[in-house]
Design a protein around this motif. Structure first.
Motif, PDB file in Angstrom:
ATOM      1  N   GLN A 177      31.598   4.459  22.389  1.00 31.08           N
ATOM      2  CA  GLN A 177      32.002   5.180  23.593  1.00 31.08           C
ATOM      3  C   GLN A 177      31.355   6.555  23.586  1.00 31.08           C
ATOM      4  OE1 GLN A 177      36.297   5.298  23.306  1.00 31.08           O
ATOM      5  NE2 GLN A 177      36.524   3.352  24.402  1.00 31.08           N
ATOM      6  N   LEU A 178      31.028   7.042  24.767  1.00 22.90           N
ATOM      7  CA  LEU A 178      30.448   8.370  24.919  1.00 22.90           C
ATOM      8  C   LEU A 178      31.296   9.167  25.897  1.00 22.90           C
ATOM      9  CD1 LEU A 178      28.139  10.405  24.413  1.00 22.90           C
ATOM     10  CD2 LEU A 178      26.877   9.309  26.272  1.00 22.90           C
ATOM     11  N   LEU A 203      33.571   3.576  17.753  1.00 23.20           N
ATOM     12  CA  LEU A 203      32.983   4.900  17.573  1.00 23.20           C
ATOM     13  C   LEU A 203      33.052   5.659  18.889  1.00 23.20           C
ATOM     14  CD1 LEU A 203      31.237   7.001  15.961  1.00 23.20           C
ATOM     15  CD2 LEU A 203      29.230   5.839  16.937  1.00 23.20           C
ATOM     16  N   SER A 204      33.593   6.879  18.839  1.00 22.65           N
ATOM     17  CA  SER A 204      33.615   7.760  20.002  1.00 22.65           C
ATOM     18  C   SER A 204      32.728   8.966  19.725  1.00 22.65           C
ATOM     19  CB  SER A 204      35.043   8.231  20.303  1.00 22.65           C
ATOM     20  OG  SER A 204      35.882   7.146  20.628  1.00 22.65           O
ATOM     21  N   PRO A 223      38.189   7.649  31.738  1.00 19.02           N
ATOM     22  CA  PRO A 223      38.068   7.215  30.342  1.00 19.02           C
ATOM     23  C   PRO A 223      36.873   6.299  30.126  1.00 19.02           C
ATOM     24  CG  PRO A 223      39.853   6.053  31.428  1.00 19.02           C
ATOM     25  CD  PRO A 223      39.379   7.083  32.401  1.00 19.02           C
ATOM     26  N   CYS A 224      36.472   6.190  28.872  1.00 20.99           N
ATOM     27  CA  CYS A 224      35.353   5.333  28.497  1.00 20.99           C
ATOM     28  C   CYS A 224      35.782   3.873  28.548  1.00 20.99           C
ATOM     29  CB  CYS A 224      34.870   5.657  27.081  1.00 20.99           C
ATOM     30  SG  CYS A 224      34.513   7.397  26.785  1.00 20.99           S
ATOM     31  N   GLY A 225      34.877   3.020  29.026  1.00 22.56           N
ATOM     32  CA  GLY A 225      35.147   1.592  29.001  1.00 22.56           C
ATOM     33  C   GLY A 225      34.777   0.978  27.659  1.00 22.56           C
ATOM     34  N   GLY A 226      33.712   1.506  27.046  1.00 16.59           N
ATOM     35  CA  GLY A 226      33.288   0.995  25.744  1.00 16.59           C
ATOM     36  C   GLY A 226      32.138   0.010  25.872  1.00 16.59           C
TER      37      GLY A 226
END
Length: 330
Positions: A39-40, A5-6, A310-313
């Protein structure tokens, strides 16, 4: 396979409300991270009030947080498009940072996505904290758009919604400069579902949407998804031409049978001014469409990126970690 989910958050000068928003949205995402990767992604649309510095300071504390900074303020529609272009999720949620749209509604959106809907949008039942004129004009605009648009556009619905991966990929193929995202969401089709909610008043900060900007957004929506104003200008021109012809015939017959009296200057001026006004209105409508065609013909990029982390998650196994590792990126 683990679902990803982003959450995309366009930001422009929201420094006052960002800490509160971040706390609330992270509480929701951490509850979801027990079953899916989250992710945000914040999209900084050229903020000048310290929002960028605050976002940069948060990146070292949370592996799930990513920041995409644009080179200047390109506008919310372009910022959302940038977020969609960089979001990696199987589902992507877009939400404003002003807390008028509650992050606590996100699990409900995800439930309907898992039922098979590609677009799950939040429809406002009420609009707290807004002036009477703004509420009524917004309601009128949505109803006008619904009548004029070639595709049905949901009423009283903002940008807060969830999109599936194939819906996001479809949006990525639409690169027009004059972007009315609410119309594009509807135009791509796919199964869609509404979720009703009560919109809260802005808790901190000030709205960036002045009446002038809202008027321009309304023009974007109407001209992007309907040719009705052009048709209206055509019919209006035809109607006034017929009226002018009839009025001219009346004066011809009156002159033939009653002579040609000198009085009539006031009525002549009124007719000239009326027809001149109609012509200017019609030219203005045509000009709006022509200007948009001109801008589209330039083929400019929607936005430029200053830098991107970037997002790492946040994975299910990391949901209860006190200090998750930070993944470096460029």
């Amino acid at each position: 396979m683990n679902e990803l989910l982003s959450v995309v958050v366009p930001v422009f000068n929201e420094r006052e409300v960002l800490p509160t928003f971040h706390s609330r949205v992270m509480a929701v995402l951490e509850s979801l991270s027990t079953s899916m990767t989250v992710q945000l992604l914040y999209v900084d649309d050229g903020s000048t009030d310290g929002s960028s510095d605050w976002l940069q300071s948060q990146m070292g504390e949370d592996a799930s947080l990513g920041v995409l900074r644009l080179s200047r303020n390109f506008g919310k529609e372009a910022a959302m498009s940038a977020g969609f272009d960089h979001a990696e999720g199987d589902a992507v949620i877009v939400i404003d940072a002003d807390l008028q749209d509650p992050p606590e509604l996100i699990p409900t959106l995800i439930e309907h996505w898992r039922e098979g809907y590609d677009v799950v949008y939040a429809t406002r039942e009420s609009r707290e904290g807004e002036q009477w004129f703004k509420r009524k004009s917004a309601a009128l605009f949505y109803r006008v758009m619904d009548r004029l648009s070639d595709v049905p556009i949901p009423r009283d619905t903002g940008d807060f919604r969830l999109l599936s991966r194939r819906a996001v990929d479809a949006l990525a193929k639409l690169r027009e400069q004059h972007r009315y995202m609410k119309g594009l969401y509807a135009w791509i089709g796919y199964p869609q579902k509404a979720v009703s909610y009560a919109r809260d008043a802005r808790s901190l900060g000030r709205s960036k949407w002045s009446y002038w900007r809202l008027w321009n957004l309304a023009l974007e929506g109407i001209t992007s998804f309907s040719a009705a104003p052009l048709k209206l200008a055509t019919w209006f021109g035809l109607f006034t031409s017929l009226m002018s012809f009839g009025y001219g015939l009346f004066f011809l017959l009156r002159t033939l049978f009653l002579g040609n009296p000198v009085p009539g200057y006031p009525s002549l001026i009124v007719i000239i001014l009326f027809l001149g006004g109609v012509q200017l209105v019609c030219l203005g409508i045509i000009g709006e469409y022509l200007a948009r065609t001109y801008n589209e013909s330039k083929g400019r990029q929607l936005y430029f990126v200053m830098d991107y982390r970037p997002c790492g998650g946040l994975h299910p196994r990391d949901a209860h970690s006190d200090n998750p590792a930070v993944t470096d990126g460029s």
